[in-house]
Design an enzyme around this catalytic site. Structure first.
Site, PDB file in Angstrom:
ATOM      1  N   HIS A  92      -6.559 -55.811  24.170  1.00  0.00           N
ATOM      2  CA  HIS A  92      -5.622 -55.578  23.074  1.00  0.00           C
ATOM      3  C   HIS A  92      -4.467 -56.569  23.235  1.00  0.00           C
ATOM      4  O   HIS A  92      -4.163 -57.007  24.339  1.00  0.00           O
ATOM      5  CB  HIS A  92      -5.138 -54.130  23.078  1.00  0.00           C
ATOM      6  CG  HIS A  92      -6.189 -53.186  22.560  1.00  0.00           C
ATOM      7  ND1 HIS A  92      -5.988 -52.336  21.515  1.00  0.00           N
ATOM      8  CD2 HIS A  92      -7.478 -53.002  22.936  1.00  0.00           C
ATOM      9  CE1 HIS A  92      -7.094 -51.640  21.277  1.00  0.00           C
ATOM     10  NE2 HIS A  92      -8.017 -52.024  22.134  1.00  0.00           N
ATOM     11  N   CYS A 117      -1.150 -50.112  18.338  1.00  0.00           N
ATOM     12  CA  CYS A 117      -1.197 -49.521  19.681  1.00  0.00           C
ATOM     13  C   CYS A 117      -0.490 -48.186  19.638  1.00  0.00           C
ATOM     14  O   CYS A 117       0.721 -48.145  19.441  1.00  0.00           O
ATOM     15  CB  CYS A 117      -0.527 -50.450  20.689  1.00  0.00           C
ATOM     16  SG  CYS A 117      -0.487 -49.743  22.357  1.00  0.00           S
ATOM     17  N   ASN A 158      -5.982 -54.878  18.374  1.00  0.00           N
ATOM     18  CA  ASN A 158      -7.056 -55.586  19.063  1.00  0.00           C
ATOM     19  C   ASN A 158      -6.865 -57.090  18.924  1.00  0.00           C
ATOM     20  O   ASN A 158      -6.266 -57.567  17.956  1.00  0.00           O
ATOM     21  CB  ASN A 158      -8.400 -55.236  18.403  1.00  0.00           C
ATOM     22  CG  ASN A 158      -8.902 -53.864  18.775  1.00  0.00           C
ATOM     23  OD1 ASN A 158      -9.614 -53.696  19.754  1.00  0.00           O
ATOM     24  ND2 ASN A 158      -8.515 -52.855  17.986  1.00  0.00           N
TER      25      ASN A 158
END
Lengths: 297, 297
Positions: B207, B238, B247
């Site tokens: 991420h 997130c 991502n």
């Protein structure tokens, strides 16, 4: 291997010069003063180019005389020619930067001079700078691609970097102006240049047009480079791909370096706060993902 | 070393599940069909978790039965338990994915079960999958840090990855859930796991919370990994740092891989166009810098 990495903060110059919105002189001064308090050792303050070319930096002399210079911090300024050098000298600049491309086509379009002609124009600046006790940094742009001629031979990058170093530049910054590079190509280019110029006299300068900047920096660090140019909040944009991303964000570079066990002397939360402050002035989101994440947590 | 890299496109699942705005089932189907046409070999289609947990993916069965499955492309789906496995099997799924954290704290908060309890819950899925001819992928999350416990010992990552592989997962994806990793730590973690599980059975999943994802991927590629998870347009956000990035964007990964001389089989302009199409549906800018740059040039 030495684990100290010097960040050359180019936001006030390379970053702002490509922002469309005019920034108030007082805000530029405040930006540099805030950056000076974060532990950065080199902050490129402005450019003594003709205001005709870069209206954003027409207030170069006012910015430079307005900032509070902190002992131990360098404040280089860009100078395109002897007139620029003289204007810079007049306000007490102690370090200047000259620039040329590794791409003949780019240099012609950008400065109306071929590479060799650019070098001839720099020669008197370097001679005078030595006499005046002024440090000179050299920029080589388009080291991993050119918007006009496409591929740029590594041999040309090596030739230009070697010449700038031989002419007296204490440091040569290798710039991926269009952000087209990827990690293996970046490392190979750096290796080739480092065979001609000592690694300790080299810096890398990546733009994040395709999101590759940090990966390229990581691969160049593994090759041994220890000077990295970056711009707080990732300012800059790309004049060759409008709407695209700008300089690599200093906050993201510092986060990576600290995570890699390297030392920068930079207070990351203070740097990220400065980036968010600047973004508010610019009326947009910070271009630093670390800046966003630190604000959110 | 093999230069083919398989991208596992996780946008339709990992990406969308963390987007606040509900996406229409028809748009999800169109997204997967568009992705199928880009040359991707693996597209994680959805998740058969309880709609109570993830309302965004309540239409899992409709999405899966609605897509046009292309020969040669895998469409894994996430299954949290045997009920999920049965729902997936009922609609003709051929590959499933199970998940656990390497952090005990994270697993407890996220699934109400410790790591060992998660493993016991997966065991019957893996046994049944083998009998049913279903491939199983395993996810290990929080491999480079945990929002609750902070540091996650590499030994724990190795233990969990080894166990998933031993239970029958053909591939184990190592996920930096909070995006805290940096290149040297990422490479060291991968090296440690690869001493226990063959590199060919490992994938990396980053991420971009702090902008480090691509640099981490580059360093893991140099260690030998050849499977990379990514989400078109960098969707996801997130949940542990609201407002932060999601991502790593598939477009940026593919740009880098091609620049590194690697082969993905992916048509980058088509992928970037799909990312921009999705961003329009989500009503925001693409999170892919390559996507922006390709639109601008």
């Amino acid at each position: 291997m030495n684990d100290f990495v010097r960040i050359v903060e180019v936001g006030p110059r390379d970053g702002l010069q490509n922002e469309k919105q005019l920034i108030a002189t007082a805000d530029k001064i405040e930006l540099i003063n805030r950056l000076s308090a974060t532990g950065l050792r080199s902050i490129e303050a402005t450019s003594f180019v003709s205001p005709k070319w870069v209206p954003q930096l027409a207030d170069a002399a006012d910015v430079f005389t307005g900032i509070q210079r902190r002992p131990g911090v360098s404040y280089p300024v860009l100078v395109p020619n002897e007139q620029g050098y003289e204007r810079a000298l007049a306000v007490g600049v102690e370090e200047v930067a000259v620039f040329t491309a590794a791409s003949e086509q780019f240099n012609l379009k950008n400065t109306n001079a071929g590479i060799d002609e650019s070098m001839r124009r720099f020669a008197p600046i370097l001679t005078r700078a030595q006499a005046d006790g002024i440090k000179v940094r050299g920029y080589v742009s388009t080291v991993l691609g050119c918007p006009y001629q496409g591929e740029v031979p590594v041999a040309e990058v090596v030739r230009v970097a070697r010449q700038l170093h031989a002419m007296g530049c204490y440091e040569v910054s290798l710039g991926d102006t269009i952000g087209a590079g990827t990690p293996r190509k970046a490392a190979a280019m750096l290796r080739a240049v480092a065979a001609a110029v000592p690694m300790a006299a080299l810096a890398v300068h990546f733009h994040d047009t395709y999101g590759q900047a940090l990966a390229n920096i990581a691969s160049c660090l593994e090759e041994g480079v220890r000077v990295v140019d970056a711009a707080v909040a990732g300012t800059g944009g790309c004049p060759y791909a409008r709407g695209a991303s700008g300089n690599v964000a200093s906050e993201d570079v510092v986060y990576m370096l600290h995570g890699m066990g390297m030392v920068t002397g930079v207070d990351l939360p203070a740097l990220a706060a400065t980036g968010r402050w600047l973004s508010e002035r610019l009326g947009r989101d910070t271009g630093s993902k670390t800046g966003k994440a630190l604000a959110a947590t």
